[in-house]
Design a protein around this motif. Sequence first.
Motif, mmCIF file in Angstrom:
data_model
loop_
_atom_site.group_PDB
_atom_site.id
_atom_site.type_symbol
_atom_site.label_atom_id
_atom_site.label_comp_id
_atom_site.label_asym_id
_atom_site.label_seq_id
_atom_site.Cartn_x
_atom_site.Cartn_y
_atom_site.Cartn_z
ATOM 1 N N GLN A 43 6.651 -9.281 -4.188
ATOM 2 C CA GLN A 43 6.215 -9.595 -2.901
ATOM 3 C C GLN A 43 7.616 -9.341 -1.932
ATOM 4 O O GLN A 43 7.112 -8.924 -0.578
ATOM 5 N N LEU A 44 8.548 -9.465 -2.328
ATOM 6 C CA LEU A 44 9.862 -9.149 -1.548
ATOM 7 C C LEU A 44 9.880 -7.813 -1.235
ATOM 8 O O LEU A 44 10.018 -7.242 0.046
ATOM 9 N N VAL A 63 2.084 -2.394 -9.542
ATOM 10 C CA VAL A 63 2.610 -3.889 -10.176
ATOM 11 C C VAL A 63 1.718 -3.649 -11.592
ATOM 12 O O VAL A 63 0.568 -3.415 -11.848
ATOM 13 N N ASP A 64 2.542 -4.293 -12.558
ATOM 14 C CA ASP A 64 1.938 -4.612 -13.746
ATOM 15 C C ASP A 64 1.992 -5.957 -14.186
ATOM 16 O O ASP A 64 1.482 -6.460 -15.295
ATOM 17 N N ASN A 65 2.269 -7.015 -13.425
ATOM 18 C CA ASN A 65 2.258 -8.327 -13.343
ATOM 19 C C ASN A 65 0.922 -8.816 -12.866
ATOM 20 O O ASN A 65 0.873 -9.002 -11.705
ATOM 21 N N PRO A 66 0.365 -9.640 -13.688
ATOM 22 C CA PRO A 66 -1.004 -10.193 -13.057
ATOM 23 C C PRO A 66 -0.811 -11.174 -11.942
ATOM 24 O O PRO A 66 -1.485 -11.286 -11.114
ATOM 25 N N SER A 67 0.450 -11.901 -12.000
ATOM 26 C CA SER A 67 0.563 -13.054 -11.004
ATOM 27 C C SER A 67 0.881 -12.347 -9.564
ATOM 28 O O SER A 67 0.586 -12.694 -8.706
ATOM 29 N N SER A 68 1.631 -11.030 -9.707
ATOM 30 C CA SER A 68 1.855 -10.527 -8.558
ATOM 31 C C SER A 68 0.548 -9.760 -7.835
ATOM 32 O O SER A 68 0.597 -9.780 -6.689
ATOM 33 N N VAL A 69 -0.454 -9.373 -8.831
ATOM 34 C CA VAL A 69 -1.606 -8.856 -8.287
ATOM 35 C C VAL A 69 -2.132 -9.826 -7.366
ATOM 36 O O VAL A 69 -2.792 -9.614 -6.444
ATOM 37 N N GLU A 70 -2.398 -10.991 -7.934
ATOM 38 C CA GLU A 70 -3.104 -12.252 -7.219
ATOM 39 C C GLU A 70 -2.233 -12.624 -6.044
ATOM 40 O O GLU A 70 -2.838 -13.116 -4.898
ATOM 41 N N PRO A 73 -2.497 -9.988 -2.009
ATOM 42 C CA PRO A 73 -3.682 -10.101 -1.071
ATOM 43 C C PRO A 73 -3.422 -11.366 -0.125
ATOM 44 O O PRO A 73 -3.570 -11.067 1.293
ATOM 45 N N PRO A 74 -3.274 -12.313 -0.592
ATOM 46 C CA PRO A 74 -3.107 -13.656 0.424
ATOM 47 C C PRO A 74 -1.952 -13.617 1.467
ATOM 48 O O PRO A 74 -1.804 -13.895 2.486
ATOM 49 N N MET A 75 -0.786 -12.884 0.941
ATOM 50 C CA MET A 75 0.279 -12.969 1.917
ATOM 51 C C MET A 75 0.270 -11.789 2.971
ATOM 52 O O MET A 75 1.093 -11.583 4.023
ATOM 53 N N CYS A 76 -0.742 -11.196 3.145
ATOM 54 C CA CYS A 76 -1.154 -10.033 3.951
ATOM 55 C C CYS A 76 -1.387 -10.693 5.452
ATOM 56 O O CYS A 76 -0.583 -9.906 6.477
ATOM 57 N N ASP A 77 -1.886 -11.798 5.579
ATOM 58 C CA ASP A 77 -1.884 -12.349 7.060
ATOM 59 C C ASP A 77 -0.410 -12.751 7.461
ATOM 60 O O ASP A 77 -0.383 -12.251 8.784
ATOM 61 N N GLU A 78 0.515 -13.161 6.859
ATOM 62 C CA GLU A 78 1.709 -13.334 7.337
ATOM 63 C C GLU A 78 2.581 -12.189 7.603
ATOM 64 O O GLU A 78 3.518 -12.269 8.490
ATOM 65 N N MET A 79 2.289 -11.172 6.906
ATOM 66 C CA MET A 79 2.977 -9.736 7.112
ATOM 67 C C MET A 79 2.378 -8.991 8.173
ATOM 68 O O MET A 79 2.770 -8.021 8.803
ATOM 69 N N GLY A 80 1.152 -9.716 8.905
ATOM 70 C CA GLY A 80 0.562 -8.687 10.044
ATOM 71 C C GLY A 80 -0.115 -7.414 9.199
ATOM 72 O O GLY A 80 0.033 -6.455 9.719
ATOM 73 N N ALA A 81 -0.899 -7.545 7.872
ATOM 74 C CA ALA A 81 -1.324 -6.555 7.402
ATOM 75 C C ALA A 81 -2.732 -6.918 6.858
ATOM 76 O O ALA A 81 -3.166 -8.083 6.750
ATOM 77 N N VAL A 82 -3.399 -5.880 6.548
ATOM 78 C CA VAL A 82 -4.816 -6.143 5.629
ATOM 79 C C VAL A 82 -4.773 -5.512 4.226
ATOM 80 O O VAL A 82 -4.199 -4.444 4.102
#
Length: 100
Positions: A43-44, A63-70, A73-82
Amino acid sequence: MGLFGNKKKAEDCAATEATLSDGTTIAVARSVDCIGDSCPRPQLMTKKAVKEIGSGEVVEVLVDNPSSVEALPPMCDEMGAVHVETIQAPRCWKVYIRKD
């Protein structure tokens, strides 16, 4: 050398392309290799890469970590991304994020 050794950094991938599941081809401005990394490192590194690219450009996160895959996407809004798409590859997931 840092506390955990030399780690991969976000790398420029000049003129690389990716094909989405619908057949659309997109240009990838930067690729972030997070294979073997666990939260919160992917994420960082993704936030940093998105900050460094221009509007409309795409970051590819491996990524190969399932929790990172999940978590990406939800953090895109706070990054100004889609979140464009997540594709499962043989050894990882490829997450595509476009900066607004």
